[in-house]
Write a protein that holds these residues in place. Structure first.
Motif, PDB file in Angstrom:
ATOM      1  N   ASP A 272       0.511  -1.631   0.598  1.00 39.87           N
ATOM      2  CA  ASP A 272      -0.219   0.079  -0.755  1.00 39.87           C
ATOM      3  C   ASP A 272       0.726   1.478   0.249  1.00 39.87           C
ATOM      4  O   ASP A 272       0.565   2.393  -0.817  1.00 39.87           O
ATOM      5  CB  ASP A 272      -0.666  -0.085   1.260  1.00 39.87           C
ATOM      6  CG  ASP A 272      -2.174  -0.977   1.444  1.00 39.87           C
ATOM      7  OD1 ASP A 272      -2.494  -1.775  -0.204  1.00 39.87           O
ATOM      8  OD2 ASP A 272      -2.486  -1.067   2.361  1.00 39.87           O
ATOM      9  N   ASN A 273       1.464   1.208   1.729  1.00 39.64           N
ATOM     10  CA  ASN A 273       2.493   2.510   1.476  1.00 39.64           C
ATOM     11  C   ASN A 273       4.025   2.461   0.487  1.00 39.64           C
ATOM     12  O   ASN A 273       4.859   3.228   1.192  1.00 39.64           O
ATOM     13  CB  ASN A 273       2.140   3.460   2.689  1.00 39.64           C
ATOM     14  CG  ASN A 273       2.854   1.590   3.404  1.00 39.64           C
ATOM     15  OD1 ASN A 273       2.875   1.017   2.971  1.00 39.64           O
ATOM     16  ND2 ASN A 273       3.967   2.316   4.639  1.00 39.64           N
ATOM     17  N   ILE A 274       3.725   2.658  -0.967  1.00 40.51           N
ATOM     18  CA  ILE A 274       4.972   1.934  -1.269  1.00 40.51           C
ATOM     19  C   ILE A 274       5.735   3.099  -1.606  1.00 40.51           C
ATOM     20  O   ILE A 274       6.984   2.622  -1.596  1.00 40.51           O
ATOM     21  CB  ILE A 274       4.977   1.773  -3.176  1.00 40.51           C
ATOM     22  CG1 ILE A 274       6.566   0.349  -3.611  1.00 40.51           C
ATOM     23  CG2 ILE A 274       4.105   2.716  -3.860  1.00 40.51           C
ATOM     24  CD1 ILE A 274       6.716  -0.103  -2.101  1.00 40.51           C
ATOM     25  N   ILE A 275       5.067   4.544  -1.788  1.00 38.59           N
ATOM     26  CA  ILE A 275       6.302   5.626  -1.790  1.00 38.59           C
ATOM     27  C   ILE A 275       6.363   6.290  -0.311  1.00 38.59           C
ATOM     28  O   ILE A 275       7.922   6.448  -0.250  1.00 38.59           O
ATOM     29  CB  ILE A 275       5.150   6.623  -2.473  1.00 38.59           C
ATOM     30  CG1 ILE A 275       4.676   6.968  -3.760  1.00 38.59           C
ATOM     31  CG2 ILE A 275       5.838   8.403  -2.232  1.00 38.59           C
ATOM     32  CD1 ILE A 275       3.485   8.037  -3.919  1.00 38.59           C
ATOM     33  N   SER A 276       5.876   6.665   0.289  1.00 41.54           N
ATOM     34  CA  SER A 276       6.276   6.140   2.106  1.00 41.54           C
ATOM     35  C   SER A 276       7.606   5.050   2.261  1.00 41.54           C
ATOM     36  O   SER A 276       8.903   5.330   3.338  1.00 41.54           O
ATOM     37  CB  SER A 276       5.431   6.086   3.156  1.00 41.54           C
ATOM     38  OG  SER A 276       6.222   5.897   3.991  1.00 41.54           O
ATOM     39  N   ILE A 277       7.195   4.163   1.281  1.00 40.62           N
ATOM     40  CA  ILE A 277       9.215   2.309   1.441  1.00 40.62           C
ATOM     41  C   ILE A 277       9.999   3.535   1.154  1.00 40.62           C
ATOM     42  O   ILE A 277      10.944   2.919   1.521  1.00 40.62           O
ATOM     43  CB  ILE A 277       7.888   1.604   1.269  1.00 40.62           C
ATOM     44  CG1 ILE A 277       7.104   1.070   2.660  1.00 40.62           C
ATOM     45  CG2 ILE A 277       9.400   0.499   1.365  1.00 40.62           C
ATOM     46  CD1 ILE A 277       6.595  -0.067   1.621  1.00 40.62           C
ATOM     47  N   ALA A 278      10.009   3.949   0.046  1.00 43.80           N
ATOM     48  CA  ALA A 278      10.619   4.176  -0.605  1.00 43.80           C
ATOM     49  C   ALA A 278      10.916   5.463  -0.406  1.00 43.80           C
ATOM     50  O   ALA A 278      12.679   5.987   0.367  1.00 43.80           O
ATOM     51  CB  ALA A 278      10.439   4.937  -2.579  1.00 43.80           C
ATOM     52  N   GLU A 279      10.552   6.480   0.351  1.00 50.31           N
ATOM     53  CA  GLU A 279      11.339   7.678   1.089  1.00 50.31           C
ATOM     54  C   GLU A 279      11.897   7.574   2.337  1.00 50.31           C
ATOM     55  O   GLU A 279      12.665   8.177   2.609  1.00 50.31           O
ATOM     56  CB  GLU A 279      10.165   9.025   1.029  1.00 50.31           C
ATOM     57  CG  GLU A 279      10.118   9.198  -0.021  1.00 50.31           C
ATOM     58  CD  GLU A 279       8.345  10.487  -0.280  1.00 50.31           C
ATOM     59  OE1 GLU A 279       8.329  10.974  -0.432  1.00 50.31           O
ATOM     60  OE2 GLU A 279       7.963   9.930   0.393  1.00 50.31           O
TER      61      GLU A 279
END
Ligand code: SF4
Length: 438
Positions: A272-279
């Protein structure tokens, strides 16, 4: 060549550098570092499945003539002085003749420079370094060779980590970029990529960023996987909001035509939170000594990155979660917790992730000299010199000296620092600040 295309080999116009911000303005924005772009070529001969370069350039590469490159360098030198040039060309290091020419030209102009490249081609990195090259940016994308195949990246170089460490040992910096959120990768694959990124970030002179994949039109991945969802936090649209977020009218427009507004979408990849994981992963790679300490010394698994990620990334929230993680770690001694917390805070400050609140420290008088000269002064309780030199965390009670016993003086413009005992003499501080300026 059709009449309506520019022949770059005989092109003679240079960018309007006079319209760019002044050196001092850029220094303010970039915390002391000034990069000025210089065009050496356009287009890319590769065909990565997530990138739209091949559909824009038909895999053609065109280089600017050397006169126009020199004209840009001279204009930049005259306007900005001794700064860092950033060559925007995707294929610069493939053109050995042009690299030879530039190495000679740049050496004579005393300009530092950076460029992009790939690790699967031969390159004389020592020559690059000796001519003032500070950093080369490489796309590693994924730690899986099966993903490299799927994204048409070529053969995965199994010796990637050794290659990066060979380059960084020369003194040349490597900025490695990774991608998570490929629609065909599993959580296990993503974990592998994050671990790889964190390992690479432990090299000296390295910088790592992890990006969440954004679907792009006319790319092979988007042609094959059209399962996407609205997501206004993607790398491609960050900063586009003019208020706290997109206006409802904008959101409904974006949602009415996904193909037109793909920059606001992400692939559905089962996380779900792939963008937050990347950041979060990018932030943790910036504090690489600390992050490797979590994994190696504290024996956390890579799941820690997923657990530290929230719906949306915020550095302050991440800091709070990290402090709670350390404080509630029942196998760490109290001194170890203090040192880990300090290490995280110091690395975050040195890497520009947070501003230090000077007021919270009662700084010894002689250090005001360094602070007033524009250096960052951070007080700490541990002799971190061994840790910073080896880039590995190992705790020793002998190195622990109690609150505010040491001070790190850091020069943000060249990233040099020294560690001194807080009882040190004013002469030592004057000498250290002289060394930090060199
Ligand atoms: S990702 Fe880089 S190497 Fe791959 S096609 Fe795009 S510009 Fe070329």
């Amino acid at each position: 060549m059709p009449d309506n295309q520019i022949n770059y080999s005989s092109y003679s116009t240079i960018p309007a550098y006079e319209l760019m911000p002044s050196k001092s303005e850029i220094e303010k924005i970039n915390r002391g570092k000034v990069f000025i772009p210089c065009e050496a070529g356009r287009g890319c001969s590769f065909n990565c499945a997530f990138c739209c370069s091949s559909s824009i350039w038909n895999r053609r590469v065109v280089f600017f003539n050397t006169d126009i490159i020199l004209k840009q360098l001279d204009e930049i030198r005259a306007r900005y002085g001794e700064i860092t040039i950033y060559f925007t060309c995707d294929n610069l290091i493939y053109n050995h003749d042009l690299i030879d020419f530039l190495c000679k030209a740049l050496k004579g102009r005393e300009l530092k420079w950076q460029c992009r490249g790939r690790l699967d081609i031969d390159c004389d990195y020592e020559k690059l370094y000796n001519s003032g090259c500070e950093m080369i940016m490489v796309g590693i994308e994924s730690a899986q060779s099966k993903t490299w195949k799927k994204i048409q990246k070529g053969r995965f170089p199994e010796d990637i980590i050794a290659k990066i460490s060979d380059i960084t040992n020369i003194g040349l910096g490597v900025t490695a970029t990774y991608i998570v959120g490929f629609p065909f990768e599993t959580r296990f694959d993503v974990s592998n990529t994050l671990l790889h990124a964190i390992r690479v970030s432990s090299n000296p002179n390295s910088d790592v960023s992890v990006h969440a994949l954004t679907p792009l039109p006319k790319t092979a991945i988007y042609d094959s996987y059209q399962d996407i969802h609205f997501n206004n936090g993607t790398d491609l649209v960050r900063g586009l909001e003019f208020s706290d977020g997109l206006l409802p009218i904008d959101v409904s427009l974006i949602k009415s035509d996904a193909n037109l507004f793909l920059g606001f979408y992400s692939f559905n990849c089962g996380i779900d939170n792939i963008i937050s994981i990347a950041e979060t992963a990018t932030a943790l790679c910036k504090t690489s000594i600390f992050t490797n300490a979590l994994l190696e010394y504290c024996k956390f698994t890579i799941d820690v990155v997923f657990n530290l990620s929230e719906d949306s990334y915020e550095q302050e929230k991440l800091e709070r979660k990290i402090i709670t993680l350390i404080d509630t770690c029942d196998f760490l001694k109290n001194e170890e917790k203090i040192v880990l917390r300090e290490l995280f805070e110091i690395e975050s400050c040195l890497r520009g992730l947070k501003q230090l609140d000077f007021e919270k420290f009662g700084m010894p008088q002689q250090f005001h000299l360094a602070r007033d000269a524009g250096f960052l002064v951070i007080l700490c309780s541990y002799n971190f010199s061994k840790i910073f030199n080896s880039r590995l965390f190992s705790f020793s009670m002998n190195m622990y000296a109690g609150a505010n016993s040491y001070a790190i003086i850091f020069n943000p413009s060249n990233k040099k620092y020294v560690l001194l005992k807080t009882g040190t003499s004013i002469e030592n501080i004057v000498y250290s600040t002289y060394l930090l300026r060199k």
